[in-house]
Design a protein around this motif. Structure first.
Motif, PDB file in Angstrom:
ATOM      1  N   GLN A 185     -17.422  21.445  25.096  1.00  0.00           N
ATOM      2  CA  GLN A 185     -16.874  22.107  26.290  1.00  0.00           C
ATOM      3  C   GLN A 185     -15.688  21.341  26.892  1.00  0.00           C
ATOM      4  O   GLN A 185     -15.435  21.424  28.088  1.00  0.00           O
ATOM      5  CB  GLN A 185     -17.979  22.266  27.340  1.00  0.00           C
ATOM      6  CG  GLN A 185     -19.080  23.214  26.943  1.00  0.00           C
ATOM      7  CD  GLN A 185     -18.588  24.645  26.835  1.00  0.00           C
ATOM      8  OE1 GLN A 185     -17.800  25.117  27.656  1.00  0.00           O
ATOM      9  NE2 GLN A 185     -19.038  25.348  25.802  1.00  0.00           N
ATOM     10  N   GLU A 205     -12.548  21.979  26.771  1.00  0.00           N
ATOM     11  CA  GLU A 205     -11.602  22.917  27.383  1.00  0.00           C
ATOM     12  C   GLU A 205     -12.100  23.426  28.731  1.00  0.00           C
ATOM     13  O   GLU A 205     -11.302  23.678  29.629  1.00  0.00           O
ATOM     14  CB  GLU A 205     -11.339  24.095  26.445  1.00  0.00           C
ATOM     15  CG  GLU A 205     -10.515  23.749  25.215  1.00  0.00           C
ATOM     16  CD  GLU A 205      -9.088  23.338  25.564  1.00  0.00           C
ATOM     17  OE1 GLU A 205      -8.532  23.931  26.516  1.00  0.00           O
ATOM     18  OE2 GLU A 205      -8.544  22.444  24.904  1.00  0.00           O
ATOM     19  N   TYR A 206     -13.401  23.594  28.861  1.00  0.00           N
ATOM     20  CA  TYR A 206     -13.964  24.060  30.136  1.00  0.00           C
ATOM     21  C   TYR A 206     -13.608  23.086  31.258  1.00  0.00           C
ATOM     22  O   TYR A 206     -13.254  23.500  32.371  1.00  0.00           O
ATOM     23  CB  TYR A 206     -15.488  24.186  30.007  1.00  0.00           C
ATOM     24  CG  TYR A 206     -16.164  24.738  31.238  1.00  0.00           C
ATOM     25  CD1 TYR A 206     -16.137  26.100  31.528  1.00  0.00           C
ATOM     26  CD2 TYR A 206     -16.851  23.894  32.113  1.00  0.00           C
ATOM     27  CE1 TYR A 206     -16.758  26.605  32.655  1.00  0.00           C
ATOM     28  CE2 TYR A 206     -17.471  24.394  33.242  1.00  0.00           C
ATOM     29  CZ  TYR A 206     -17.432  25.751  33.509  1.00  0.00           C
ATOM     30  OH  TYR A 206     -18.046  26.248  34.638  1.00  0.00           O
ATOM     31  N   LEU A 216     -11.040  21.237  31.464  1.00  0.00           N
ATOM     32  CA  LEU A 216      -9.602  21.222  31.729  1.00  0.00           C
ATOM     33  C   LEU A 216      -9.165  22.304  32.716  1.00  0.00           C
ATOM     34  O   LEU A 216      -8.094  22.201  33.318  1.00  0.00           O
ATOM     35  CB  LEU A 216      -8.819  21.422  30.426  1.00  0.00           C
ATOM     36  CG  LEU A 216      -8.686  20.238  29.467  1.00  0.00           C
ATOM     37  CD1 LEU A 216      -7.845  20.649  28.276  1.00  0.00           C
ATOM     38  CD2 LEU A 216      -8.060  19.023  30.172  1.00  0.00           C
ATOM     39  N   LYS A 217      -9.968  23.348  32.882  1.00  0.00           N
ATOM     40  CA  LYS A 217      -9.546  24.503  33.692  1.00  0.00           C
ATOM     41  C   LYS A 217      -9.053  24.131  35.087  1.00  0.00           C
ATOM     42  O   LYS A 217      -7.980  24.581  35.510  1.00  0.00           O
ATOM     43  CB  LYS A 217     -10.690  25.519  33.790  1.00  0.00           C
ATOM     44  CG  LYS A 217     -10.891  26.379  32.561  1.00  0.00           C
ATOM     45  CD  LYS A 217     -11.964  27.441  32.832  1.00  0.00           C
ATOM     46  CE  LYS A 217     -12.143  28.365  31.645  1.00  0.00           C
ATOM     47  NZ  LYS A 217     -13.156  29.413  31.916  1.00  0.00           N
ATOM     48  N   LYS A 246      -5.562  22.610  34.983  1.00  0.00           N
ATOM     49  CA  LYS A 246      -4.523  23.612  34.747  1.00  0.00           C
ATOM     50  C   LYS A 246      -4.191  24.341  36.044  1.00  0.00           C
ATOM     51  O   LYS A 246      -3.017  24.608  36.344  1.00  0.00           O
ATOM     52  CB  LYS A 246      -4.985  24.603  33.678  1.00  0.00           C
ATOM     53  CG  LYS A 246      -5.137  23.999  32.293  1.00  0.00           C
ATOM     54  CD  LYS A 246      -5.650  25.035  31.295  1.00  0.00           C
ATOM     55  CE  LYS A 246      -5.811  24.444  29.906  1.00  0.00           C
ATOM     56  NZ  LYS A 246      -6.350  25.447  28.937  1.00  0.00           N
ATOM     57  N   THR A 264     -14.686  12.907  19.806  1.00  0.00           N
ATOM     58  CA  THR A 264     -13.670  13.957  19.954  1.00  0.00           C
ATOM     59  C   THR A 264     -12.519  13.613  19.018  1.00  0.00           C
ATOM     60  O   THR A 264     -12.586  12.653  18.253  1.00  0.00           O
ATOM     61  CB  THR A 264     -13.143  14.033  21.404  1.00  0.00           C
ATOM     62  OG1 THR A 264     -12.323  12.876  21.673  1.00  0.00           O
ATOM     63  CG2 THR A 264     -14.281  14.097  22.421  1.00  0.00           C
ATOM     64  N   LEU A 324      -1.363  15.788  25.614  1.00  0.00           N
ATOM     65  CA  LEU A 324      -2.059  16.900  26.269  1.00  0.00           C
ATOM     66  C   LEU A 324      -1.533  17.166  27.669  1.00  0.00           C
ATOM     67  O   LEU A 324      -1.107  18.284  27.983  1.00  0.00           O
ATOM     68  CB  LEU A 324      -3.561  16.605  26.317  1.00  0.00           C
ATOM     69  CG  LEU A 324      -4.419  17.635  27.048  1.00  0.00           C
ATOM     70  CD1 LEU A 324      -4.297  19.013  26.412  1.00  0.00           C
ATOM     71  CD2 LEU A 324      -5.884  17.193  27.081  1.00  0.00           C
ATOM     72  N   GLU A 372       1.588  19.440  26.383  1.00  0.00           N
ATOM     73  CA  GLU A 372       0.883  20.716  26.214  1.00  0.00           C
ATOM     74  C   GLU A 372       0.680  21.435  27.548  1.00  0.00           C
ATOM     75  O   GLU A 372       0.934  22.643  27.652  1.00  0.00           O
ATOM     76  CB  GLU A 372      -0.462  20.487  25.535  1.00  0.00           C
ATOM     77  CG  GLU A 372      -1.218  21.775  25.229  1.00  0.00           C
ATOM     78  CD  GLU A 372      -2.511  21.539  24.474  1.00  0.00           C
ATOM     79  OE1 GLU A 372      -3.426  22.386  24.597  1.00  0.00           O
ATOM     80  OE2 GLU A 372      -2.618  20.512  23.768  1.00  0.00           O
TER      81      GLU A 372
END
Length: 596
Positions: free
Chosen positions: A247, A249-250, A252-253, A256, A276, A293, A297
């Motif tokens: 998770q 990416e979860y 990172l929300k 963002k 990772t 990142l 990114e």
């Protein structure tokens, strides 16, 4: 009170910031540039005077930090007890900075100061500032408008005493219930946290950084919640950050969302990612994560500041603490600095060793061009905040602004409204004040005087009571030492001895109302079974509790996380995955209302 204008282009407010930056950076020595990349603790002197050195915390005198270390970024340590005195000290500090060769103004930062808290390990008692619930309480109210209002009020109070950088918001997700820093988060849900962090940044920064803004430092990138066994990476045993549920990416929300909202600064956490695609070193040392990142990114072009103390072993409260160079403990101090700068960080938090960075540049291990990139970002913010043109604050105004009555009332209201009512057997709440006039109350965790001040009778023996009001704190396993003991970690379940003690109260008193301070999600199935009514609260005064019990205010809060049913469920859950404990007692969003 304006800053005296000079004759150099960087002192000319009529020129563009880029032109002023070019001129200033061209005039700076390597030593002056290196000093900009350090951000350490500072304390106020008595009665607004500059402070001497504080040996207990390894803090040089105010004068030495500015004149010898040549530093211009400081994190104010300790409570502020008087606004006028704080403003006076800040002005004296700026006058000292104005005497230096280039007169670069100081930026003062702070950990959160506007929350009602019993644990000051990572924030401060509100004191003279308006007192709101902790971030979990704001999340419980589910109102982005309220969060923006809170942040706007805090911004005005900060500005009045010269605080120009908030070392918050904290947007880590509370997916590991045992983690010690959940109270400063917005809970477990990434979407709710993303909505609230945008409002938070708007309140502090407005439409963009300017003379009336307070810069925000969103933390802890890329999300400090999923700690192995819930342990905190302030300490070596908690250095591993894990993603068993994949998770990443979860988490990172919210970052963002913060970037989209214009977050000015970002802080990576201490932890090192395990299993990772990233190297197993602390996040601030991790170039693929910071440059790759975060910057390339995700497009973040603001300031990246490390968490405190990654380079130098220090003593905190007289207790030795190793530098948090996790995965790179074998490196020298200079080598750690080089890794941090190479990773893409702009500033080292909790450090005062610019001479080491200067040596790295002189030896060609870090280029002056790379140094200038970070210096430009950091000085640009000072120009945007208007510090070069008006660095002083109005000492008389500070006393009128900080802790305004209407702001304190809004904060006190939010404390009361944020209460989350989990159970209310037979609609026993709210209690009737008239009925209580003839009743006897047994109380814990609340001063008897606060109850008696309302004309109610308090007894010492539960067997003599008609009602019990218990204000309890979420269980934790005490840790040794003064600093480490501030981090409430370990089991969320009360010991068998404490359960037995509480059971005697439940057996003796016909009606027991429980308020659980939820700095972490408590595991209390036995209390849910036995109590007449159970609240969660997130930083609130005794009077706030009494007002809610008596129905002067109704609880409006909704759970900002799931409430686990057992420690076994917590231990078997994935630390990075939301809503992952089996058969929780209550789900995210649960919260009763009176009369419903």
């Amino acid at each position: 009170m304006s800053t005296p204008s000079g004759t150099f282009p960087y002192q000319n407010a009529g020129l563009s910031i880029d032109d002023r930056l070019d001129d200033l950076i061209d005039r700076m020595t390597i030593g002056e540039k290196a000093a900009v990349l350090f951000h350490d603790m500072i304390v106020m002197g008595q009665d607004g005077a500059l402070a001497p050195a504080v040996a207990q915390f390894n803090i040089p005198s105010n004068s030495d930090l500015i004149n010898q270390k040549q530093m211009t970024h400081f994190n104010l340590l300790g409570p502020i007890k008087d606004a006028r005195t704080a403003a006076k000290w800040y002005n004296n500090l700026q006058r000292e900075a104005l005497k230096t060769r280039l007169g670069i103004p100081v930026t003062i930062s702070t950990d959160p100061r506007n929350h009602f808290t019993d644990n000051v390990g990572t924030s401060f008692e509100a004191g003279i500032f308006s007192q709101w619930p902790e971030s979990l309480g704001l999340a419980a109210l589910r109102s982005a408008d309220l969060v923006e209002q809170f942040a706007d009020i805090a911004r005005q109070e900060y500005l009045a005493v010269g605080l120009r950088l908030a070392l918050h918001p904290q947007v880590d997700l509370a997916t590991e219930p045992r983690w010690a820093r959940i109270n400063a988060t917005f809970g477990e849900d990434a979407d709710l946290t993303s909505e609230l962090v945008a409002a938070y940044i708007r309140g502090f920064q407005g439409a963009g950084l300017g003379p009336h803004a307070v810069s925000t430092m969103t933390k802890h990138f890329p999300g400090g919640g999923p700690q192995k066994d819930g342990e905190d990476p302030h300490f070596a045993y908690g250095r591993e950050q894990i993603y068993p549920g994949n998770q990443f990416e979860y988490h990172l929300k919210p970052f963002k969302a913060a970037i989209a909202a214009g977050a000015a600064q970002m802080m990576p956490y201490y932890g090192m990612p395990v299993n990772t695609s990233y190297e197993e070193v602390g996040f601030a040392f991790n170039k693929p994560l910071i440059t790759g990142l975060l910057r390339e990114e995700l497009g973040f072009q603001g300031i990246v500041v490390t968490d405190w103390g990654l380079v130098t072993d220090k003593a905190i409260f007289g207790e030795p603490m190793p530098a948090r160079a996790w995965g790179l403990e074998h490196l020298s101090r200079s080598e750690r600095i080089q890794r941090i700068v190479d990773a893409g960080c702009d500033q080292l938090g909790g450090e005062s060793c610019p001479e080491l960075l200067g040596e790295l540049v002189a030896n060609g291990r870090i280029t002056e061009q790379r140094l200038d990139q970070s210096v430009r970002r950091l000085l640009r913010e000072k120009f945007l905040l208007g510090l070069f043109d008006d660095r002083f604050v109005d000492e008389d105004a500070a006393a009128q602004i900080v802790g305004k009555a209407e702001w304190c009332k809004l904060g006190a209201d939010a404390q009361r409204r944020s209460y989350t009512l989990l159970t209310n057997s037979n609609n026993c709440l709210p209690l009737s004040h008239a009925h209580l006039q003839t009743a006897k109350l047994y109380v814990e965790g609340i001063p008897a005087e606060a109850v008696e001040a309302r004309g109610l009778k308090v007894v010492e023996d539960p067997a003599d009571a008609d009602f019990a009001l218990l204000r309890l704190k979420t269980a934790y396993e005490p840790r040794p030492g003064k600093f480490e003991s501030m981090f409430h970690a370990g089991s969320l379940e009360y010991s068998e001895e404490e359960k037995a003690r509480q059971a005697k109260v439940f057996a003796a008193v016909p009606s027991v109302i429980v308020d659980l301070y939820a700095d972490r999600p408590p595991v209390v199935p036995e209390i849910i079974r036995q109590a007449s009514a159970v609240f969660l609260s997130y930083g609130s005064s005794p009077d706030a509790f009494l007002d809610v019990v008596l129905g002067i205010y109704g609880p409006e809060g909704k759970l900002p996380f799931d409430l686990p049913s057992s420690m076994k469920a917590v231990q078997e859950s994935n630390s990075d995955t939301p809503y992952d404990t089996q058969d929780p007692l209550f789900r995210f969003g649960h919260g009763l209302r009176y009369g419903a």
